[in-house]
Design an enzyme around this catalytic site. Structure first.
Site, PDB file in Angstrom:
ATOM      1  N   TYR A 205      50.668  38.194  45.155  1.00 52.38           N
ATOM      2  CA  TYR A 205      49.743  37.534  44.231  1.00 52.38           C
ATOM      3  C   TYR A 205      50.480  37.041  42.983  1.00 52.38           C
ATOM      4  O   TYR A 205      50.316  35.881  42.565  1.00 52.38           O
ATOM      5  CB  TYR A 205      48.624  38.496  43.829  1.00 52.38           C
ATOM      6  CG  TYR A 205      47.670  37.931  42.810  1.00 52.38           C
ATOM      7  CD1 TYR A 205      46.830  36.873  43.124  1.00 52.38           C
ATOM      8  CD2 TYR A 205      47.611  38.450  41.517  1.00 52.38           C
ATOM      9  CE1 TYR A 205      45.953  36.339  42.193  1.00 52.38           C
ATOM     10  CE2 TYR A 205      46.732  37.924  40.575  1.00 52.38           C
ATOM     11  CZ  TYR A 205      45.909  36.874  40.918  1.00 52.38           C
ATOM     12  OH  TYR A 205      45.047  36.347  39.978  1.00 52.38           O
ATOM     13  N   LYS A 209      51.100  33.026  41.514  1.00 51.84           N
ATOM     14  CA  LYS A 209      50.702  32.545  40.191  1.00 51.84           C
ATOM     15  C   LYS A 209      51.901  32.029  39.390  1.00 51.84           C
ATOM     16  O   LYS A 209      51.780  31.074  38.610  1.00 51.84           O
ATOM     17  CB  LYS A 209      49.975  33.659  39.427  1.00 51.84           C
ATOM     18  CG  LYS A 209      48.605  33.990  40.016  1.00 51.84           C
ATOM     19  CD  LYS A 209      47.699  32.768  40.041  1.00 51.84           C
ATOM     20  CE  LYS A 209      46.305  33.044  40.533  1.00 51.84           C
ATOM     21  NZ  LYS A 209      45.435  31.867  40.545  1.00 51.84           N
ATOM     22  N   THR A 242      35.006  38.596  38.169  1.00 59.98           N
ATOM     23  CA  THR A 242      34.646  37.760  39.317  1.00 59.98           C
ATOM     24  C   THR A 242      34.910  38.525  40.606  1.00 59.98           C
ATOM     25  O   THR A 242      35.421  39.655  40.600  1.00 59.98           O
ATOM     26  CB  THR A 242      35.471  36.455  39.345  1.00 59.98           C
ATOM     27  OG1 THR A 242      36.830  36.775  39.677  1.00 59.98           O
ATOM     28  CG2 THR A 242      35.421  35.745  37.998  1.00 59.98           C
TER      29      THR A 242
END
Length: 334
Positions: A205, A209, A242
């Site tokens: 991850y 990014k 989220t």
């Protein structure tokens, strides 16, 4: 090997998270200034069916834009469109299917959009996933790398001609790449981008990014060298409550819930930085920025490495089957 490729990325990522939470504990969320109306402009927002993507699409439509929500959940997309339309926004909103984990689907989406003859003024590369178990896409890529970065790389490259045609000096088209503070913990393994040697969801991850920030800076350099009326910026929304956190371990989920209620940003607050990058007058003609909480901020040291930027660009072009040149009057090569 396990210590270096699994445990260290995990510790670095959670340290980044703690630093962000500490900042958010003492600093309020970014408040959007009054933005100019965007009537007649067209935007694509990936992952716009929920969370920050939905809030970005909703706000841009409220400014008068024609917003194309690009996502892979048709029912969610239809529901998002209805909900935005019910608010009586000035702009138009629609949903178009794309699966960013499929090179074929991304190409089909870009081709269909181009065939419509619509201008494209804003591309918000928002869609993403976080900390999923090891998984490969239909093209054989690691899931984070493909969905968060490589799918958006291909989408942006295929839509650059449309962005260039819509832009002009004094009113550039804009590309916004959704990064995160986890990029500070990221390392790009050029010889193992798909994390086949020893998998770490945290490392994968963070790498995706960081790749987005490297891509942002290199693309802006190429665009500026060619005099093309397109700008590219990376944005960091902070820690936002989220569905991205749904893949956390059970214990981490339990610990996250009470903290999120107090310290996390809402999706609308997180989306404000994307909306700002897409529409703010003060960012006209400004590119290669890392925007956090409404401010231009220093990204990681490695993100400014021109050699690493160029190597990732060249490798990404190879992986998606494109050459390094950009469309435009100047035949730029990477």
């Amino acid at each position: 090997m396990w210590l270096q490729t699994v445990l260290l990325p995990l510790l670095r990522l959670y340290l980044c998270g703690m630093k962000v939470l500490f900042y958010q504990m003492f600093n309020g969320s970014f408040t959007l200034p009054v933005l100019p109306k965007q009537n007649g402009r067209v935007a694509i927002v990936t992952g716009g069916t929920r969370g920050m993507g939905y809030e970005t699409a909703r706000h841009l439509a409220g400014l008068g834009m024609h917003v194309v929500i690009a996502g892979n959940e048709r029912e969610e997309g239809a529901a998002a469109v209805r909900k935005i339309q019910e608010e009586g926004v000035d702009g138009k909103v629609e949903f178009v299917f794309v699966d960013l984990t499929s090179l074929k689907s991304v190409r089909q989406f870009a081709q269909k959009f181009t065939e419509r003859g619509l201008p494209l003024h804003v591309l918000v590369n928002n869609a993403g996933t976080m900390m999923v178990p090891e998984r490969r896409t239909e093209d054989g890529f690691e899931f984070h790398f493909m969905l968060n970065y490589l799918g958006h790389f291909l989408l942006t490259r295929l839509l650059l001609a449309a962005l260039q045609r819509a832009g002009r000096p004094g009113r550039c088209s804009r590309v916004i790449n959704m990064s995160s503070a986890t990029h500070y913990a990221g390392e790009v393994h050029m010889e193992d981008l798909n994390r086949r040697v020893c998998y770490s969801s945290h490392g994968a991850y963070a790498q995706s990014k960081l790749a987005l920030v490297l891509f942002t800076y290199h693309l802006q350099e190429l665009l500026a060298a060619g005099g093309l009326p397109v700008t590219v910026n990376a944005v960091d929304p902070g820690m936002v409550d989220t569905a991205l956190y749904d893949n956390l371990w059970s214990l981490a989920q339990a610990l996250k819930r009470p903290v999120a209620k107090i310290l996390f940003r809402t999706p609308a607050e997180g989306a404000s930085i994307s909306v700002y990058a897409a529409a703010a007058s003060e960012l006209e003609g400004v590119g290669a920025c890392y925007l956090y909480n409404g401010l231009r901020t220093q990204s990681s040291l490695s993100s400014y490495d021109p050699a690493l930027q160029a190597r990732l660009w060249e490798k990404s072009c190879e992986l998606v089957g494109l050459q390094g040149g950009l469309p435009g009057p100047v035949g730029l090569q990477a």
